[in-house]
Write an enzyme that holds these catalytic residues in place. Structure first.
Site, PDB file in Angstrom:
ATOM      1  N   HIS A 207      -2.816  -2.106   0.729  1.00 31.38           N
ATOM      2  CA  HIS A 207      -2.963  -0.930   0.109  1.00 31.38           C
ATOM      3  C   HIS A 207      -1.614  -0.044   0.134  1.00 31.38           C
ATOM      4  O   HIS A 207      -1.210   0.251  -1.020  1.00 31.38           O
ATOM      5  CB  HIS A 207      -3.998   0.109   0.828  1.00 31.38           C
ATOM      6  CG  HIS A 207      -4.316   1.435   0.017  1.00 31.38           C
ATOM      7  ND1 HIS A 207      -5.451   1.734  -0.568  1.00 31.38           N
ATOM      8  CD2 HIS A 207      -3.754   2.678   0.311  1.00 31.38           C
ATOM      9  CE1 HIS A 207      -5.302   2.978  -1.045  1.00 31.38           C
ATOM     10  NE2 HIS A 207      -4.266   3.735  -0.464  1.00 31.38           N
ATOM     11  N   GLU A 208      -1.116  -0.153   1.195  1.00 31.95           N
ATOM     12  CA  GLU A 208       0.171   0.450   1.444  1.00 31.95           C
ATOM     13  C   GLU A 208       1.389   0.203   0.648  1.00 31.95           C
ATOM     14  O   GLU A 208       2.224   0.546   0.279  1.00 31.95           O
ATOM     15  CB  GLU A 208       0.461   1.055   3.036  1.00 31.95           C
ATOM     16  CG  GLU A 208      -0.477   1.884   3.883  1.00 31.95           C
ATOM     17  CD  GLU A 208      -0.878   3.071   3.181  1.00 31.95           C
ATOM     18  OE1 GLU A 208       0.081   3.582   2.516  1.00 31.95           O
ATOM     19  OE2 GLU A 208      -1.845   3.782   3.292  1.00 31.95           O
TER      20      GLU A 208
ATOM     21  N   HIS B 218       1.149   0.842  -2.745  1.00 33.34           N
ATOM     22  CA  HIS B 218       2.052   2.033  -3.137  1.00 33.34           C
ATOM     23  C   HIS B 218       3.437   1.821  -3.040  1.00 33.34           C
ATOM     24  O   HIS B 218       4.194   2.325  -4.072  1.00 33.34           O
ATOM     25  CB  HIS B 218       1.616   3.225  -1.969  1.00 33.34           C
ATOM     26  CG  HIS B 218       0.435   3.918  -1.969  1.00 33.34           C
ATOM     27  ND1 HIS B 218      -0.368   4.191  -3.012  1.00 33.34           N
ATOM     28  CD2 HIS B 218      -0.470   4.020  -1.090  1.00 33.34           C
ATOM     29  CE1 HIS B 218      -1.301   4.773  -2.985  1.00 33.34           C
ATOM     30  NE2 HIS B 218      -1.536   4.866  -1.484  1.00 33.34           N
TER      31      HIS B 218
ATOM     32  N   HIS C 119      -3.420   5.898  -6.601  1.00 37.00           N
ATOM     33  CA  HIS C 119      -4.894   5.811  -6.129  1.00 37.00           C
ATOM     34  C   HIS C 119      -5.774   5.684  -7.511  1.00 37.00           C
ATOM     35  O   HIS C 119      -5.374   6.343  -8.562  1.00 37.00           O
ATOM     36  CB  HIS C 119      -5.521   6.941  -5.488  1.00 37.00           C
ATOM     37  CG  HIS C 119      -4.913   6.996  -4.069  1.00 37.00           C
ATOM     38  ND1 HIS C 119      -4.430   7.971  -3.330  1.00 37.00           N
ATOM     39  CD2 HIS C 119      -4.854   5.833  -3.313  1.00 37.00           C
ATOM     40  CE1 HIS C 119      -4.082   7.802  -2.183  1.00 37.00           C
ATOM     41  NE2 HIS C 119      -4.367   6.377  -1.925  1.00 37.00           N
TER      42      HIS C 119
END
Length: 611
Positions: free
Chosen positions: A251-252, A255, A261
């Site tokens: 997830h990070e 980014h 999101h």
């Protein structure tokens, strides 16, 4: 002492879960001034976020929260339990009531990214819970909210971040990172798994370098967070305590590669409704969304199973849902720690990887797959599909079965039954096939596993949609028993997965005449349990420590606690086969102290590990 701690956790949780939802928001009025500032000193924060103007970030977030507060105060008080609220006009929207599913807790530091970051005290400096912004991003994302003051071309575009400098804000073909001295072996392992995944399914080369001009510093900070896209120079990515897992790392890193999101998509109101009464005021801006002018999704649909989608109870003040899927069968899919197929496809679009495989000379992929930019002769496949052309069942555990007009049963239990987290999921892939021109009907007859947002510790995924690229419906609660789905085609992939304790699923299937309406049809029934069954994955644990005296535990562990009123007993959900308590006692004696389910050896606080 063990029993006292466990009962204290159990009944504390049950009491908290009954907080009045309207009282939580005081009839929609948020007091922005009561939001606590970060628990970390400004001097320490300046060292932690050297690329961020903290004062400007705080002011921008405060302004955004005030705008949201004004919106909420303009809304009339209402019962939020069985209705959503449209963000644009505040109108009450009747939706099917959600099935009650009390959430389990496994890790003391928090099971979700939001829980970890809230405990770290970073709520006043992170955008949407886990994103650090540069000055330019603060200006284009937070300060330039008025369409009349800033041109469309100069504003941020997301889910994939595309500002006026795109594609120079991407990393190009190579991303560099290095590990700070604070990075633990667990951090390194989790991040390397995320690197390997994203690199294998895209054309992006992600390599270690401590000297590259533009690079990511991976370190152990307080919480989980990252900058968005390439910001030039050294940029931080933190995987603090509780973040050292593949899902969070992926997830990070998503980014850092340029993703925002999923729940901030401009079209999100078509897919989720926001339950404002349950939102923690400190995180109200997490539910900000973009307009059609500022959002760029490469024409891809909303995927509830995206790795960038927060869980249904994210930023909740009372452990109740803040986001409600309009297709309520997707409620537990949100918050996944699997990277969705549409995440992969969008990342390939964002970095122009698909252009590397000419259609005429590349693999002719089936079932929505696309040629791999690493090898155009093979395909990247949606979940539930495998083989060179995505026309085969994935190898390993599972089976292909044929549906007839008579109900048949598919049963499996995976996982070792022990309350310790494993790094990777155990997976079993099934294909249920009906004859041509017929559909498959699937009924969940039994399900025992840990109940949590995103089913991140185990569950079952059922793919009945026409678009097989979408994540299927995921379930991880005994409350989902007797749910029925009817497919839009003659093939239904089913995926059983687990990485904590064990997951048992009992599924029934049959071939039926296709429905007239072929768009994602399904029927659900209220859970009915007629046989003597265990409804929790840890019943053997409770019996082992004499906890069957609790009425609450007996009601959820009828078989193990011998609390049956009929002779139709079945050991549904038993984690420790044949009641092999000697094996369990051996585990207890040599337990993994990182995931000790009875009390924390450092502060003697109980693990919240209950129904």
């Amino acid at each position: 002492m063990i029993l006292q701690l466990l009962f204290y956790s159990l009944f504390t949780h049950l009491a908290v879960s009954q907080i009045d939802v309207n009282q939580a928001l005081n009839q929609n009025k948020l007091n922005i001034d009561t939001i606590s500032s970060s628990a970390i000193s400004d001097a320490e924060l300046e060292k932690t976020f050297p690329r961020t103007n903290l004062s400007r970030m705080r002011n921008a977030l405060k302004s955004l929260r005030q705008n949201w507060s004004a919106k909420l105060q303009a809304m009339p008080a209402r019962n939020y339990q069985n209705a959503g609220t449209n963000q644009e006009n505040g109108a009450t929207e009747q939706q099917k009531p959600l099935r009650e599913k009390p959430r389990d807790r496994v890790k003391m530091e928090g099971d979700t990214l939001h829980q970890v970051n809230k405990a770290a005290g970073l709520n006043d400096i992170l955008y949407q819970g886990d994103m650090v912004l540069t000055d330019d991003q603060i200006a284009t994302i937070l300060e330039a909210r008025d369409e009349t003051t800033v041109s469309t071309a100069s504003r941020a575009r997301r889910q994939a971040y595309r500002d006026r400098y795109y594609p120079s804000t991407t990393w190009g073909s190579s991303v560099y990172y290095y590990y700070d001295r604070t990075a633990t072996p667990k951090i390194v392992k989790a991040f390397e798994q995320a690197v390997a995944f994203w690199q294998n399914v895209t054309c992006i080369n992600i390599m270690q370098s401590s000297t590259a001009i533009n690079r990511i510093r991976v370190f152990k900070g307080q919480g989980c967070y990252s900058y968005v896209g390439r910001i030039s120079g050294v940029q931080d990515l933190s995987l603090g305590t509780g973040c050292e897992e593949f899902g969070t790392a992926a997830h990070e890193l998503g980014h850092a590669l340029g993703f925002f999101h999923t729940q901030s998509r401009y079209d999100r109101d078509n897919y989720i409704s926001i339950n404002y009464a349950n939102i923690d005021p400190s995180y109200v801006e997490q539910f900000d969304k973009e307009t059609s002018n500022t959002n760029f999704n490469y024409g891809m649909p909303y995927d509830y199973g995206s790795i960038m989608q927060y869980g249904a109870t994210s930023a909740s003040s009372n452990d109740k849902a803040t986001m409600i899927a309009r297709d309520t069968e997707y409620q537990d899919t949100m918050g996944s720690d699997f990277v969705g197929f549409y995440d992969i496809s969008m990342m390939n679009e964002h970095y122009k990887c698909k252009e590397l495989c000419p259609a005429a000379s590349s693999a002719q992929c089936k079932n929505g797959g696309f040629p791999s930019p690493r090898n155009c002769a093979i395909c990247i496949c949606p979940s539930g599909y495998g083989g060179i052309l995505c026309d085969q069942r994935p190898p390993g555990c599972g089976d292909s079965v044929t549906a007839t007009t008579t109900w048949q049963t598919l049963t499996n239990t995976i996982g070792d039954g022990l309350p310790t987290l494993r790094d990777n999921h155990t997976m079993c892939n099934y294909w249920v096939k009906a004859p041509d021109n017929q559909a498959v009907e699937i009924r969940i007859s039994g399900l025992t596993t840990v109940t949590i947002d995103g089913c991140i510790f185990g569950g079952v995924e059922i793919k009945t949609h026409k678009d097989q690229k979408l994540t299927g419906y995921r379930y991880c609660s005994s409350a989902d028993q007797n749910t029925v789905h009817r497919s839009t085609g003659s093939l239904v992939p089913i995926i059983l997965f687990n990485r904590y304790a064990s997951t048992k699923a009992v599924l029934e299937y049959r071939a039926v005449t296709p429905s007239v309406d072929v768009s994602a049809t399904y029927t659900t029934f209220a859970p009915i349990v007629n046989s003597c069954q265990d409804l929790h994955p840890n019943c053997d644990f409770y019996k082992f420590f004499g906890m069957c005296r609790s009425k609450k535990i007996r009601s959820n562990c009828k078989f193990t606690c011998h609390d049956c009123n009929n002779n139709n007993a079945s050991p549904f959900g038993s984690n420790f086969f044949n009641n092999n308590y000697n094996s369990f006692n051996n585990w207890y004696t040599n337990k993994n102290k990182n995931y000790y389910p009875y009390s924390n050896s450092n502060n003697n606080k109980p693990w919240m590990w209950f129904f």
